[in-house]
Scaffold this motif. Sequence first.
Motif, PDB file in Angstrom:
ATOM      1  N   THR A 105       0.834  -1.206   0.000  1.00  0.00           N
ATOM      2  CA  THR A 105       0.000   0.000   0.000  1.00  0.00           C
ATOM      3  C   THR A 105       0.868   1.255   0.000  1.00  0.00           C
ATOM      4  OG1 THR A 105      -0.273  -0.362   2.377  1.00  0.00           O
ATOM      5  CG2 THR A 105      -2.121  -0.922   0.969  1.00  0.00           C
ATOM      6  N   ALA A 106       2.024   1.196   0.639  1.00  0.00           N
ATOM      7  CA  ALA A 106       2.899   2.373   0.672  1.00  0.00           C
ATOM      8  C   ALA A 106       3.473   2.655  -0.719  1.00  0.00           C
ATOM      9  CB  ALA A 106       4.036   2.160   1.660  1.00  0.00           C
ATOM     10  N   ALA A 107       3.682   1.590  -1.487  1.00  0.00           N
ATOM     11  CA  ALA A 107       4.328   1.742  -2.786  1.00  0.00           C
ATOM     12  C   ALA A 107       3.377   2.292  -3.849  1.00  0.00           C
ATOM     13  CB  ALA A 107       4.884   0.392  -3.246  1.00  0.00           C
ATOM     14  N   ALA A 108       2.112   2.454  -3.499  1.00  0.00           N
ATOM     15  CA  ALA A 108       1.131   2.829  -4.514  1.00  0.00           C
ATOM     16  C   ALA A 108       1.281   4.276  -4.979  1.00  0.00           C
ATOM     17  CB  ALA A 108      -0.278   2.581  -3.991  1.00  0.00           C
TER      18      ALA A 108
ATOM     19  N   LEU B 101      -3.131   8.842  -3.413  1.00  0.00           N
ATOM     20  CA  LEU B 101      -4.037   7.730  -3.141  1.00  0.00           C
ATOM     21  C   LEU B 101      -3.530   6.805  -2.054  1.00  0.00           C
ATOM     22  CD1 LEU B 101      -5.480   6.377  -6.448  1.00  0.00           C
ATOM     23  CD2 LEU B 101      -6.651   7.249  -4.433  1.00  0.00           C
ATOM     24  N   ALA B 102      -2.214   6.577  -2.085  1.00  0.00           N
ATOM     25  CA  ALA B 102      -1.641   5.620  -1.150  1.00  0.00           C
ATOM     26  C   ALA B 102      -1.932   6.013   0.283  1.00  0.00           C
ATOM     27  CB  ALA B 102      -0.143   5.520  -1.381  1.00  0.00           C
ATOM     28  N   VAL B 103      -2.096   7.314   0.528  1.00  0.00           N
ATOM     29  CA  VAL B 103      -2.350   7.776   1.890  1.00  0.00           C
ATOM     30  C   VAL B 103      -3.616   7.108   2.440  1.00  0.00           C
ATOM     31  CG1 VAL B 103      -2.864   9.799   3.306  1.00  0.00           C
ATOM     32  CG2 VAL B 103      -1.248   9.969   1.397  1.00  0.00           C
ATOM     33  N   HIS B 104      -4.684   7.124   1.648  1.00  0.00           N
ATOM     34  CA  HIS B 104      -5.941   6.530   2.111  1.00  0.00           C
ATOM     35  C   HIS B 104      -5.865   5.012   2.129  1.00  0.00           C
ATOM     36  CE1 HIS B 104      -7.564  10.465   1.923  1.00  0.00           C
ATOM     37  NE2 HIS B 104      -7.415  10.552   0.621  1.00  0.00           N
ATOM     38  N   ALA B 105      -5.240   4.463   1.096  1.00  0.00           N
ATOM     39  CA  ALA B 105      -5.146   3.001   1.016  1.00  0.00           C
ATOM     40  C   ALA B 105      -4.353   2.473   2.206  1.00  0.00           C
ATOM     41  CB  ALA B 105      -4.483   2.583  -0.294  1.00  0.00           C
ATOM     42  N   ARG B 106      -3.253   3.146   2.487  1.00  0.00           N
ATOM     43  CA  ARG B 106      -2.384   2.697   3.572  1.00  0.00           C
ATOM     44  C   ARG B 106      -3.069   2.882   4.929  1.00  0.00           C
ATOM     45  NH1 ARG B 106       3.802   4.723   4.587  1.00  0.00           N
ATOM     46  NH2 ARG B 106       4.515   2.834   5.625  1.00  0.00           N
ATOM     47  N   ALA B 107      -3.758   4.019   5.068  1.00  0.00           N
ATOM     48  CA  ALA B 107      -4.440   4.278   6.339  1.00  0.00           C
ATOM     49  C   ALA B 107      -5.540   3.240   6.568  1.00  0.00           C
ATOM     50  CB  ALA B 107      -5.019   5.686   6.350  1.00  0.00           C
ATOM     51  N   THR B 108      -6.249   2.872   5.493  1.00  0.00           N
ATOM     52  CA  THR B 108      -7.321   1.879   5.625  1.00  0.00           C
ATOM     53  C   THR B 108      -6.755   0.557   6.112  1.00  0.00           C
ATOM     54  OG1 THR B 108      -8.559   2.876   3.820  1.00  0.00           O
ATOM     55  CG2 THR B 108      -9.084   0.593   4.332  1.00  0.00           C
ATOM     56  N   VAL B 109      -5.672   0.142   5.494  1.00  0.00           N
ATOM     57  CA  VAL B 109      -5.069  -1.136   5.867  1.00  0.00           C
ATOM     58  C   VAL B 109      -4.444  -1.041   7.258  1.00  0.00           C
ATOM     59  CG1 VAL B 109      -3.239  -2.781   5.280  1.00  0.00           C
ATOM     60  CG2 VAL B 109      -4.734  -1.876   3.485  1.00  0.00           C
TER      61      VAL B 109
ATOM     62  N   VAL C  68     -13.847   6.005  -4.193  1.00  0.00           N
ATOM     63  CA  VAL C  68     -13.915   5.164  -5.404  1.00  0.00           C
ATOM     64  C   VAL C  68     -12.504   4.814  -5.861  1.00  0.00           C
ATOM     65  CG1 VAL C  68     -14.540   5.101  -7.859  1.00  0.00           C
ATOM     66  CG2 VAL C  68     -16.152   6.032  -6.179  1.00  0.00           C
ATOM     67  N   ALA C  69     -11.661   5.832  -5.954  1.00  0.00           N
ATOM     68  CA  ALA C  69     -10.305   5.613  -6.467  1.00  0.00           C
ATOM     69  C   ALA C  69      -9.469   4.761  -5.510  1.00  0.00           C
ATOM     70  CB  ALA C  69      -9.628   6.956  -6.730  1.00  0.00           C
ATOM     71  N   THR C  70      -9.642   4.972  -4.213  1.00  0.00           N
ATOM     72  CA  THR C  70      -8.882   4.177  -3.240  1.00  0.00           C
ATOM     73  C   THR C  70      -9.265   2.705  -3.325  1.00  0.00           C
ATOM     74  OG1 THR C  70      -8.728   6.057  -1.735  1.00  0.00           O
ATOM     75  CG2 THR C  70      -8.344   3.894  -0.784  1.00  0.00           C
ATOM     76  N   GLY C  71     -10.569   2.449  -3.407  1.00  0.00           N
ATOM     77  CA  GLY C  71     -11.021   1.059  -3.547  1.00  0.00           C
ATOM     78  C   GLY C  71     -10.463   0.435  -4.821  1.00  0.00           C
ATOM     79  N   ASP C  72     -10.523   1.171  -5.916  1.00  0.00           N
ATOM     80  CA  ASP C  72      -9.993   0.664  -7.193  1.00  0.00           C
ATOM     81  C   ASP C  72      -8.510   0.336  -7.065  1.00  0.00           C
ATOM     82  OD1 ASP C  72     -12.443   0.958  -8.345  1.00  0.00           O
ATOM     83  OD2 ASP C  72     -11.960   2.775  -9.476  1.00  0.00           O
TER      84      ASP C  72
END
Length: 347
Positions: A46-49, A53-61, A136-140
């Motif tokens: 998630t950090a490598a994304a 966007l990675a901020v939300h993806a990483r925070a979610t995980v 939407v974009a984070t989920g994608d």
Amino acid sequence: VSGATGGVARSAAAQAADGIEEIMARGGERLRALMVRTEEHLDDVTAAAGAPLAVHARATVAAGGKRLRPLLVVLAAEAAGGPQGGEQGEERMVRAAVAVELVHSATLVHDDLIDGALLRRGRPTVAAAAGRRAAVATGDLLFSRAFAELARNDDAEQLQALSQASSALAEGELLQREDAWAAHVALERYMRRCELKTAALFEAACRLGALNAAAGSRELAGALGAFARRIGLAFQMLDDVLDVSGPVERTGKSRGTDLLDGTVTLPFILARERDHDLARVELRTLATPRQAEALCERIASTGALDEAREQALAVVAEAKASLPEILPDGRSELLALVADAVVERYR
Ligand code: IPE
Ligand code: IPE
Ligand code: MG
Ligand code: MG
């Protein structure tokens, strides 16, 4: 639940975590090490994304979660003789575990947007904190990272297992929207929705574990998948009970979210059968969380929560009973404990 906690109900997540902690303790150093690797790998991916966007993806995980699905990948692989082919085999199994958790995280981000949910894992949802476009974009992003990870295993069957589950998830969400606000939802239809949106990913987790294992035949993958499917079904039924029973301190999610959103779940289906006045309540007239809570109380007073819980427990019992036919003695102990942890969350 009262007693040592001074009459305060312990959080459902904490309760499930107790069950999972017991599994980790019994699984010993090896299981712990594999789960730590999964965790580190999840964070790397998630950090490598890339920002933003990675901020939300990483925070979610990073917000945590029980990691039930990656645990199932690992336990299924271990039950089927352990990962195939030394260090590289372990890496492949970890990748599969990571991919499953990433799909789960992706669906949560999208699910919260669809459901209009404000809280997840005790924190604001991505949709609430950053808006629908970001959600939407984070989920994608999480979906695409999941498949990119699994593709590195270079095994079409594994990709198929995960993509089938992802399609089922989407179909389940659509079915749920189709049935939203309905004056009557048949039990079979509700069960089908749960199979699609939750059980399918549990099934994929065990399948992927078995597919990465030394003794993981196709038959074993199928049988373990069927076990996990039942666990997943019960998990969703009990999650729907928690939505009505609350409280938020226990679940990390607002009480009555399903009802406010027009989602007709098992407790409401059963309560409507028991109380004909309730059967006439129009969900669309619910406008505030307070009204939703009041409806939750009415549903609870019919006894529907106990009945729903019993139905879910019967499904778990059935799943546990199937284990001796699937695995030799001593191989299924930890998987049986996962079944217990699913139930534990509701005590
Ligand atoms: C939540 O799953 C979504 C459902 C299928 C009910 P979990 O309860 O496993 O969520 P986390 O990962 O522990 O937060
Ligand atoms: C499960 O449904 C969500 C998915 C499987 C995507 P819910 O809508 O009941 O899950 P929660 O309650 O939001 O976690
Ligand atoms: Mg939801
Ligand atoms: Mg729910």
